[in-house]
Design a protein around this motif. Structure first.
Motif, PDB file in Angstrom:
ATOM      1  N   GLY A  60       0.800  -1.253   0.119  1.00  0.00           N
ATOM      2  CA  GLY A  60      -0.127  -0.057   0.027  1.00  0.00           C
ATOM      3  C   GLY A  60       0.887   1.150   0.040  1.00  0.00           C
ATOM      4  N   GLU A  61       2.026   0.966  -0.065  1.00  0.00           N
ATOM      5  CA  GLU A  61       2.998   2.399  -0.175  1.00  0.00           C
ATOM      6  C   GLU A  61       3.558   2.421  -1.517  1.00  0.00           C
ATOM      7  N   HIS A  62       3.596   3.668  -1.914  1.00  0.00           N
ATOM      8  CA  HIS A  62       4.113   4.007  -3.355  1.00  0.00           C
ATOM      9  C   HIS A  62       5.342   4.755  -3.331  1.00  0.00           C
ATOM     10  N   LEU A  63       6.038   4.693  -4.412  1.00  0.00           N
ATOM     11  CA  LEU A  63       7.232   5.790  -4.611  1.00  0.00           C
ATOM     12  C   LEU A  63       6.952   7.037  -4.774  1.00  0.00           C
ATOM     13  N   LEU A  64       7.492   8.104  -4.041  1.00  0.00           N
ATOM     14  CA  LEU A  64       7.502   9.453  -4.363  1.00  0.00           C
ATOM     15  C   LEU A  64       7.960   9.932  -5.554  1.00  0.00           C
ATOM     16  N   LEU A  65       9.318   9.260  -5.889  1.00  0.00           N
ATOM     17  CA  LEU A  65       9.988   9.582  -7.096  1.00  0.00           C
ATOM     18  C   LEU A  65      10.368   8.300  -7.607  1.00  0.00           C
ATOM     19  N   PRO A  66      10.584   8.308  -9.223  1.00  0.00           N
ATOM     20  CA  PRO A  66      10.688   6.948  -9.797  1.00  0.00           C
ATOM     21  C   PRO A  66      12.398   6.552  -9.528  1.00  0.00           C
ATOM     22  N   HIS A  67      12.475   5.190  -9.644  1.00  0.00           N
ATOM     23  CA  HIS A  67      13.887   4.758  -9.411  1.00  0.00           C
ATOM     24  C   HIS A  67      14.762   5.261 -10.327  1.00  0.00           C
ATOM     25  N   THR A  68      16.121   5.311  -9.831  1.00  0.00           N
ATOM     26  CA  THR A  68      17.362   5.815 -10.757  1.00  0.00           C
ATOM     27  C   THR A  68      17.907   4.695 -11.610  1.00  0.00           C
ATOM     28  N   ASP A  69      18.774   4.856 -12.343  1.00  0.00           N
ATOM     29  CA  ASP A  69      19.693   3.863 -12.822  1.00  0.00           C
ATOM     30  C   ASP A  69      20.855   3.401 -12.394  1.00  0.00           C
ATOM     31  N   CYS A 224      -4.476   9.703   4.824  1.00  0.00           N
ATOM     32  CA  CYS A 224      -4.836   9.402   3.613  1.00  0.00           C
ATOM     33  C   CYS A 224      -5.308  10.196   2.672  1.00  0.00           C
ATOM     34  N   LEU A 225      -5.790  11.398   3.025  1.00  0.00           N
ATOM     35  CA  LEU A 225      -5.937  12.398   2.116  1.00  0.00           C
ATOM     36  C   LEU A 225      -4.847  12.566   1.102  1.00  0.00           C
ATOM     37  N   VAL A 226      -3.753  12.603   1.620  1.00  0.00           N
ATOM     38  CA  VAL A 226      -2.427  12.683   0.837  1.00  0.00           C
ATOM     39  C   VAL A 226      -1.855  11.538   0.428  1.00  0.00           C
ATOM     40  N   PHE A 227      -1.874  10.457   0.939  1.00  0.00           N
ATOM     41  CA  PHE A 227      -1.193   9.388   0.362  1.00  0.00           C
ATOM     42  C   PHE A 227      -2.317   8.155   0.136  1.00  0.00           C
ATOM     43  N   GLY A 228      -3.336   8.407   0.001  1.00  0.00           N
ATOM     44  CA  GLY A 228      -4.484   7.499  -0.585  1.00  0.00           C
ATOM     45  C   GLY A 228      -5.124   6.559   0.546  1.00  0.00           C
ATOM     46  N   TRP A 229      -5.965   5.973   0.107  1.00  0.00           N
ATOM     47  CA  TRP A 229      -6.922   5.209   1.089  1.00  0.00           C
ATOM     48  C   TRP A 229      -6.565   3.898   1.048  1.00  0.00           C
ATOM     49  N   GLY A 230      -6.896   2.927   2.062  1.00  0.00           N
ATOM     50  CA  GLY A 230      -6.685   1.686   1.951  1.00  0.00           C
ATOM     51  C   GLY A 230      -5.539   1.165   3.058  1.00  0.00           C
ATOM     52  N   SER A 231      -5.340  -0.073   3.240  1.00  0.00           N
ATOM     53  CA  SER A 231      -4.560  -0.824   4.252  1.00  0.00           C
ATOM     54  C   SER A 231      -3.021  -0.594   3.531  1.00  0.00           C
ATOM     55  N   LEU A 232      -2.085  -0.639   4.572  1.00  0.00           N
ATOM     56  CA  LEU A 232      -0.636  -0.724   4.231  1.00  0.00           C
ATOM     57  C   LEU A 232      -0.206  -1.882   3.726  1.00  0.00           C
ATOM     58  N   PHE A 233      -0.723  -3.007   4.385  1.00  0.00           N
ATOM     59  CA  PHE A 233      -0.127  -4.215   4.008  1.00  0.00           C
ATOM     60  C   PHE A 233      -1.293  -5.090   3.276  1.00  0.00           C
ATOM     61  N   ASP A 234      -0.935  -5.987   2.214  1.00  0.00           N
ATOM     62  CA  ASP A 234      -1.509  -6.627   1.373  1.00  0.00           C
ATOM     63  C   ASP A 234      -1.686  -8.272   1.749  1.00  0.00           C
ATOM     64  N   SER A 235      -2.828  -9.016   1.877  1.00  0.00           N
ATOM     65  CA  SER A 235      -2.858  -9.994   2.180  1.00  0.00           C
ATOM     66  C   SER A 235      -3.760 -10.991   1.491  1.00  0.00           C
ATOM     67  N   PRO A 236      -3.460 -11.954   1.112  1.00  0.00           N
ATOM     68  CA  PRO A 236      -4.486 -12.880   0.112  1.00  0.00           C
ATOM     69  C   PRO A 236      -5.738 -13.255   1.031  1.00  0.00           C
ATOM     70  N   ALA A 237      -6.733 -13.514   0.340  1.00  0.00           N
ATOM     71  CA  ALA A 237      -7.799 -14.016   0.940  1.00  0.00           C
ATOM     72  C   ALA A 237      -7.662 -15.405   1.652  1.00  0.00           C
ATOM     73  N   PHE A 238      -8.259 -15.639   2.833  1.00  0.00           N
ATOM     74  CA  PHE A 238      -7.910 -16.825   3.391  1.00  0.00           C
ATOM     75  C   PHE A 238      -9.033 -17.293   4.236  1.00  0.00           C
ATOM     76  N   LYS A 239      -9.811 -18.488   3.935  1.00  0.00           N
ATOM     77  CA  LYS A 239     -10.663 -18.646   4.963  1.00  0.00           C
ATOM     78  C   LYS A 239     -10.324 -20.132   5.818  1.00  0.00           C
ATOM     79  N   PHE A 240     -10.533 -20.174   7.131  1.00  0.00           N
ATOM     80  CA  PHE A 240     -10.378 -21.144   7.874  1.00  0.00           C
ATOM     81  C   PHE A 240     -11.468 -22.402   7.590  1.00  0.00           C
ATOM     82  N   GLN A 241     -11.151 -23.563   7.503  1.00  0.00           N
ATOM     83  CA  GLN A 241     -11.807 -24.688   7.260  1.00  0.00           C
ATOM     84  C   GLN A 241     -11.869 -25.649   8.380  1.00  0.00           C
TER      85      GLN A 241
END
Length: 282
Positions: A60-69, A224-241
């Protein structure tokens, strides 16, 4: 008439405190935005442009500036953390010795032993020193610095409004929770963190839930008004069976507790001190 006057007084009192907690949230949010911007810029100019090292951040965190070479330079990467640590340590040792260490312990100490007093300069010095440490490859995270930064704003406002020691501690705890809630985009976690800081007094702990909740929601929205909404970390959907699926998580919890104990003991014994003061800030 008496009941009406009492209600007016209660509403005025509640409104005053809601204003305080919203103000803490806004100030902590602006502090978190500045801290996040500086960390992004530091990673770009120090780790990327100078050393050619580009660690991957959370989803959920995006670059402020593009990567250099810039190609990876192991020699720069070897000495950069030392230089950053020395600069950060000089700043802390010279201008704000209370900003030493990772921040969380200093905030807890201020709450329990100093009446919630954190000097007004601490948030700014901590922001700069921690940014230098983290973006030059120093070991540490953002939760400690942002906790002390947010707590510093809460303490500053309480002092400006001439509040009592108990009220200042509540304001400081709300600031701590707000800071953590913003940088991790998790306001509920910020509330629980603020309550955990007050572990020695259960009655006091309950009194900070609502203040920290208000401040954490406001700071989350501000950030979040500046850097966007949503969670910081991403996790795949998972259900306990099956309940047995919890077994590996229980084992993982035990392992993490042991590692955490070893890490804390190792960190406390490896900090660089001068005249009894920790000068490497992270």
């Amino acid at each position: 008439m008496k009941i009406s006057r009492k209600k007016d007084v209660d509403l005025k009192y509640a409104g005053k405190w809601v204003f305080y907690f919203v103000l803490i949230g806004v100030m902590s949010g602006l502090g978190a935005i500045l801290f996040h911007y500086l960390c992004g810029l530091g990673m770009h100019y120090f780790m990327d442009m100078m050393a050619g090292y580009r660690p991957q951040g959370p989803a959920g965190e995006h670059l402020l500036l593009p990567h250099t070479d810039t190609p990876l330079n192991k020699w720069v990467l070897l000495f950069l953390p030392a230089v950053g640590g020395l600069v950060s340590g000089w700043l802390v040792y010279t201008f704000a010795p209370e900003a030493e260490g990772h921040g969380t312990d200093a905030a807890i100490d201020a709450f329990h032993h100093k009446g919630g007093i954190i000097r007004a300069r601490i948030p700014m010095i901590k922001t700069i020193a921690s940014t230098i440490t983290l973006t030059t490859g120093g070991s540490g995270g953002r939760e400690g610095p942002i906790a002390q930064i947010g707590g510093g704003f809460g303490s500053f406002l309480a002092t400006r409004f001439n509040l009592s020691e108990r009220e200042r501690c509540i304001m400081m705890a709300a600031g701590i929770g707000a800071g953590v809630g913003s940088i991790f985009r998790a306001p509920l976690a910020g509330v629980l963190f603020a309550a955990e800081v007050l572990y020695r007094d259960p009655e006091f702990e309950s009194s900070v839930i609502i203040p920290a909740g208000i401040s954490s929601v406001v700071v989350y929205c501000t950030f979040c008004l500046v850097f966007g909404w949503g969670s910081l970390f991403d996790s795949p959907a998972f259900k306990f069976q099956n309940p047995l699926q919890l077994g590996p998580y229980l084992a993982l919890a035990v392992v993490l507790v042991l590692i955490g104990i070893l890490y804390i003991k190792g960190l406390s014994r490896s900090q660089f001190t001068v005249n009894g003061r920790i000068i490497i800030s992270h």
